[in-house]
Design a protein around this motif. Structure first.
Motif, PDB file in Angstrom:
ATOM      1  N   ASN A  17       0.855  -1.018   0.114  1.00 30.95           N
ATOM      2  CA  ASN A  17       0.172  -0.035   0.094  1.00 30.95           C
ATOM      3  C   ASN A  17       0.853   1.223  -0.052  1.00 30.95           C
ATOM      4  O   ASN A  17       0.186   2.376   0.314  1.00 30.95           O
ATOM      5  CB  ASN A  17      -0.988   0.084   1.301  1.00 30.95           C
ATOM      6  N   LYS A  18       2.135   1.053  -0.108  1.00 30.11           N
ATOM      7  CA  LYS A  18       3.153   2.285  -0.299  1.00 30.11           C
ATOM      8  C   LYS A  18       2.919   3.155   0.958  1.00 30.11           C
ATOM      9  O   LYS A  18       2.835   4.293   0.809  1.00 30.11           O
ATOM     10  CB  LYS A  18       2.757   2.960  -1.632  1.00 30.11           C
ATOM     11  N   SER A  19       2.947   2.646   2.151  1.00 32.26           N
ATOM     12  CA  SER A  19       2.585   3.214   3.285  1.00 32.26           C
ATOM     13  C   SER A  19       3.770   3.061   4.247  1.00 32.26           C
ATOM     14  O   SER A  19       3.695   2.573   5.596  1.00 32.26           O
ATOM     15  CB  SER A  19       1.425   2.861   4.126  1.00 32.26           C
ATOM     16  N   THR A  20       5.095   3.325   4.039  1.00 36.25           N
ATOM     17  CA  THR A  20       6.093   2.972   4.678  1.00 36.25           C
ATOM     18  C   THR A  20       6.974   4.214   5.375  1.00 36.25           C
ATOM     19  O   THR A  20       8.137   3.920   5.565  1.00 36.25           O
ATOM     20  CB  THR A  20       7.101   2.248   3.718  1.00 36.25           C
ATOM     21  N   LEU A  21       6.653   5.486   4.795  1.00 41.04           N
ATOM     22  CA  LEU A  21       7.379   6.553   5.057  1.00 41.04           C
ATOM     23  C   LEU A  21       7.143   6.836   6.667  1.00 41.04           C
ATOM     24  O   LEU A  21       6.295   6.692   7.109  1.00 41.04           O
ATOM     25  CB  LEU A  21       6.806   7.699   4.434  1.00 41.04           C
ATOM     26  N   LEU A  22       8.210   7.246   7.199  1.00 41.95           N
ATOM     27  CA  LEU A  22       8.365   7.440   8.524  1.00 41.95           C
ATOM     28  C   LEU A  22       7.797   8.841   8.532  1.00 41.95           C
ATOM     29  O   LEU A  22       8.410  10.065   8.086  1.00 41.95           O
ATOM     30  CB  LEU A  22       9.890   7.523   9.181  1.00 41.95           C
ATOM     31  N   LYS A  23       6.736   9.199   9.520  1.00 36.29           N
ATOM     32  CA  LYS A  23       6.011  10.510   9.778  1.00 36.29           C
ATOM     33  C   LYS A  23       6.348  11.071  11.060  1.00 36.29           C
ATOM     34  O   LYS A  23       6.727  10.253  11.893  1.00 36.29           O
ATOM     35  CB  LYS A  23       4.469  10.217   9.478  1.00 36.29           C
ATOM     36  N   LEU A 104      -2.162  12.101  11.506  1.00 40.97           N
ATOM     37  CA  LEU A 104      -1.009  11.161  11.332  1.00 40.97           C
ATOM     38  C   LEU A 104      -1.295   9.839  11.544  1.00 40.97           C
ATOM     39  O   LEU A 104      -2.282   9.484  12.516  1.00 40.97           O
ATOM     40  CB  LEU A 104       0.133  11.470  12.494  1.00 40.97           C
ATOM     41  N   LEU A 105      -0.937   8.763  10.616  1.00 43.40           N
ATOM     42  CA  LEU A 105      -1.410   7.622  10.716  1.00 43.40           C
ATOM     43  C   LEU A 105      -0.077   6.855  11.667  1.00 43.40           C
ATOM     44  O   LEU A 105       0.956   6.523  10.969  1.00 43.40           O
ATOM     45  CB  LEU A 105      -1.703   6.793   9.405  1.00 43.40           C
ATOM     46  N   ILE A 106      -0.443   6.446  12.754  1.00 44.44           N
ATOM     47  CA  ILE A 106       0.609   6.002  13.727  1.00 44.44           C
ATOM     48  C   ILE A 106       1.311   4.556  13.166  1.00 44.44           C
ATOM     49  O   ILE A 106       2.480   4.560  13.018  1.00 44.44           O
ATOM     50  CB  ILE A 106       0.058   5.870  15.218  1.00 44.44           C
ATOM     51  N   ASN A 107       0.549   3.801  12.985  1.00 43.71           N
ATOM     52  CA  ASN A 107       1.214   2.480  12.674  1.00 43.71           C
ATOM     53  C   ASN A 107       1.390   2.016  11.080  1.00 43.71           C
ATOM     54  O   ASN A 107       1.466   0.948  10.630  1.00 43.71           O
ATOM     55  CB  ASN A 107       0.339   0.974  13.242  1.00 43.71           C
ATOM     56  N   SER A 108       1.337   3.153  10.246  1.00 38.56           N
ATOM     57  CA  SER A 108       2.105   3.121   9.301  1.00 38.56           C
ATOM     58  C   SER A 108       3.667   3.079   9.038  1.00 38.56           C
ATOM     59  O   SER A 108       4.197   2.941   8.098  1.00 38.56           O
ATOM     60  CB  SER A 108       1.506   4.309   8.120  1.00 38.56           C
ATOM     61  N   GLN A 109       4.320   3.641  10.108  1.00 40.40           N
ATOM     62  CA  GLN A 109       5.554   3.845  10.372  1.00 40.40           C
ATOM     63  C   GLN A 109       6.401   2.673  10.117  1.00 40.40           C
ATOM     64  O   GLN A 109       6.074   1.528  10.805  1.00 40.40           O
ATOM     65  CB  GLN A 109       5.853   4.415  11.774  1.00 40.40           C
ATOM     66  N   ILE A 110       7.310   2.571   9.435  1.00 43.68           N
ATOM     67  CA  ILE A 110       8.319   1.516   9.174  1.00 43.68           C
ATOM     68  C   ILE A 110       9.517   2.062   8.441  1.00 43.68           C
ATOM     69  O   ILE A 110       9.514   2.692   7.946  1.00 43.68           O
ATOM     70  CB  ILE A 110       7.485   0.269   8.459  1.00 43.68           C
ATOM     71  N   GLY A 111      10.755   1.355   9.042  1.00 38.45           N
ATOM     72  CA  GLY A 111      11.888   1.674   8.572  1.00 38.45           C
ATOM     73  C   GLY A 111      13.007   0.609   8.979  1.00 38.45           C
ATOM     74  O   GLY A 111      12.698   0.038  10.007  1.00 38.45           O
ATOM     75  N   ILE A 112      14.090   0.745   8.505  1.00 40.50           N
ATOM     76  CA  ILE A 112      15.186  -0.471   8.893  1.00 40.50           C
ATOM     77  C   ILE A 112      15.440  -0.137  10.356  1.00 40.50           C
ATOM     78  O   ILE A 112      15.397  -1.328  11.017  1.00 40.50           O
ATOM     79  CB  ILE A 112      16.321  -0.388   8.033  1.00 40.50           C
ATOM     80  N   ARG A 113      15.735   0.883  10.761  1.00 45.13           N
ATOM     81  CA  ARG A 113      16.283   1.078  12.172  1.00 45.13           C
ATOM     82  C   ARG A 113      14.929   0.719  13.243  1.00 45.13           C
ATOM     83  O   ARG A 113      15.140  -0.072  14.189  1.00 45.13           O
ATOM     84  CB  ARG A 113      16.695   2.550  12.610  1.00 45.13           C
ATOM     85  N   LEU A 114      13.727   1.146  12.801  1.00 48.57           N
ATOM     86  CA  LEU A 114      12.718   0.909  13.466  1.00 48.57           C
ATOM     87  C   LEU A 114      12.473  -0.879  13.447  1.00 48.57           C
ATOM     88  O   LEU A 114      11.932  -1.338  14.608  1.00 48.57           O
ATOM     89  CB  LEU A 114      11.421   1.765  13.046  1.00 48.57           C
ATOM     90  N   LEU A 115      12.461  -1.150  12.279  1.00 50.08           N
ATOM     91  CA  LEU A 115      12.312  -2.767  12.239  1.00 50.08           C
ATOM     92  C   LEU A 115      13.138  -3.623  13.277  1.00 50.08           C
ATOM     93  O   LEU A 115      12.838  -4.346  13.986  1.00 50.08           O
ATOM     94  CB  LEU A 115      12.415  -3.049  10.825  1.00 50.08           C
ATOM     95  N   PHE A 116      14.739  -3.116  13.272  1.00 49.99           N
ATOM     96  CA  PHE A 116      15.776  -3.616  14.155  1.00 49.99           C
ATOM     97  C   PHE A 116      15.188  -3.600  15.786  1.00 49.99           C
ATOM     98  O   PHE A 116      15.428  -4.495  16.466  1.00 49.99           O
ATOM     99  CB  PHE A 116      16.933  -3.239  13.958  1.00 49.99           C
TER     100      PHE A 116
END
Length: 451
Positions: A17-23, A104-116
């Motif tokens: 869904n292309k919802s991976t940008l960190l806000k 702000l959509l809270i649980n759309s957040q994802i990134g490499i550092r956040l994933l780890f």
């Protein structure tokens, strides 16, 4: 394995869904509001509407208060519920047309550092579980040889190894990412049901020294709803105490009474208008008009909704065929039971459906029974003897509780013979439409907590 699979699906949904940008929250807000985003009661390209905050949204916009609305998206199969892409597109649209308030959509957040960090916290949760398992006395009463652990086994596995453990790690790190990078916020309001994501919110909010955080029980506080009544020791502040808001904003004298009886200090309780029930302030019911409609209100639990429908169908046999039967599913339910031909599915607003009904039948855990009670309808509540009576109308007059189809049929036969409703209108909630109580809390510095 289930926990890792949950994270994989979580990531895949956001990539598709292309919802991976960190806000980020990049400004100081007077107020932050945290809620769920399933859909909007009324759509307008530039105006946000909320089934939870209702008229407060308009009040915030008109008052000039800077606010950011932070939403959690949860998957649901309920009619009219939006998928992740639709919610993301809607939030972008709202932010495009509204400069004063942001979303702000809270649980759309994802990134490499956040994933780890999520995976690391998930690992720490698993390690903690070993400590708990070693202390067998945690699951036994003193001087007793009986151990309750087998009764909690499935919940324990889910909470420490399964999807719930992973979801908790996702929520905690999402909130920490947002609050670590945000300027100091003044006040935060969240829908309080005492679920795990709320604990993550409070912990991260306080960890990064933001202002006052206020829990808002947005429906009813029921006597047997143990989510609202932790051990009194939980209210004592320590490094290991359960995360607690600074204040609790309650919408009725009944909620206030129950919380105080449960051990909460009265000084931590604020009175506010019941935003979801403001329509009751101006409601005038024509109690002598027969609508020839029976409304069945579904439960969050699929099994409870199914039991409601099956019991009603069994009781309805050989009763009046003049009545229309309508079923409204719970807005948060993931599945809807298969309906018999005599039952019509409706997704119309709860207030309109209750207004157009004579009799309302609910399960014993849904707060929607209060809407019907306040609108002077005949209310029948299905008891579930596998659990406590969770109804907010426990011990209220003019409400009937039944436990089987025979009792239900008997009550309906009595109601169907009556031509008028004899229930007196109840002032259950604080329902003044001027929202003076809410305005005082939002606009005043009196309720600001100093870290």
């Amino acid at each position: 394995i289930k926990g890792i699979a949950f994270l994989f699906v979580h990531l895949l949904e956001r990539i598709i869904n292309k919802s991976t940008l960190l806000k980020r929250i990049d400004r100081i807000n007077d107020c932050l509001f945290f809620d769920y985003f399933f859909n909007e009661p009324q759509y307008s390209k530039s105006k946000f509407s909320s089934q939870y905050w209702t008229k407060l949204v308009q009040t915030i916009e008109e008052s000039g208060v800077n606010a950011t609305w932070c939403h959690l998206w949860l998957k649901s199969d309920s009619p009219n519920s939006l998928n992740l892409k639709q919610v993301g597109d809607r939030i972008k649209e709202l932010n495009l047309y509204n400069n004063k308030n942001s979303h702000l959509l809270i649980n759309s957040q994802i990134g490499i550092r956040l994933l780890f960090k999520i995976l690391f916290d998930y690992y720490k949760i698993i390690r903690k579980s070993r400590t708990i398992l070693l202390v067998k006395s945690n699951f036994s009463f003193p001087n007793s040889t009986f151990n309750f652990f087998p009764l909690f086994l499935n919940s324990f596995i889910n909470s420490y190894y399964g999807p719930q453990a992973m979801w908790n790690a996702i929520c905690l790190n999402s909130f920490e990412y947002i609050f670590e990078r945000a300027p100091k916020q003044k006040k935060g309001f969240y829908l309080q049901e005492n679920t795990p994501w709320e604990m993550c919110l409070i912990y991260a909010w306080k960890k990064f020294s933001h202002g006052t955080i206020i829990g808002v029980p947005h429906a009813t506080v029921r006597f047997w709803d143990l989510r609202y009544f932790p051990s009194v020791l939980s209210y004592k502040i320590s490094k290991i105490s359960k995360p607690q808001p600074h204040f609790y904003a309650v919408n009725s004298k009944y909620a206030k009474f129950n919380l105080i009886e449960g051990g909460l200090e009265e000084s931590k309780i604020l009175d506010v208008e019941a935003l979801r029930y403001l329509y009751l302030d101006n409601h005038i019911s024509n109690i002598n008009e027969n609508k020839n409609t029976i409304l069945l209100l579904g439960d969050y639990s699929y099994d409870s909704s199914l039991a409601l429908i099956n019991m009603f169908l069994s009781a309805w046999n050989n009763l009046s065929s003049e009545y229309k039967i309508v079923f409204k599913p719970h807005p948060g339910s993931e599945l809807i039971p298969e309906l018999d031909d005599i039952i019509t599915l409706s997704v119309e607003s709860l207030s309109k459906l209750i207004e157009s009904s004579d009799i309302v039948v609910t399960t014993n855990s849904t707060s929607s029974a209060v809407d019907a009670y306040c609108m002077q309808k005949k209310v029948i509540i299905i008891r579930d003897y596998d659990t406590f009576n969770m109804s907010p109308l426990l011990d209220f007059d003019n409400v009937d509780f039944v436990s089987n189809s025979v009792e239900l049929k008997k009550i309906m036969e009595i109601y169907l013979k009556k031509n008028s409703n004899e229930i007196i209108k109840s002032n259950f909630f604080y329902t003044s439409n001027d929202l003076q109580k809410w305005r005082k809390i939002i606009e005043s510095n009196e309720f600001e907590f100093k870290n």
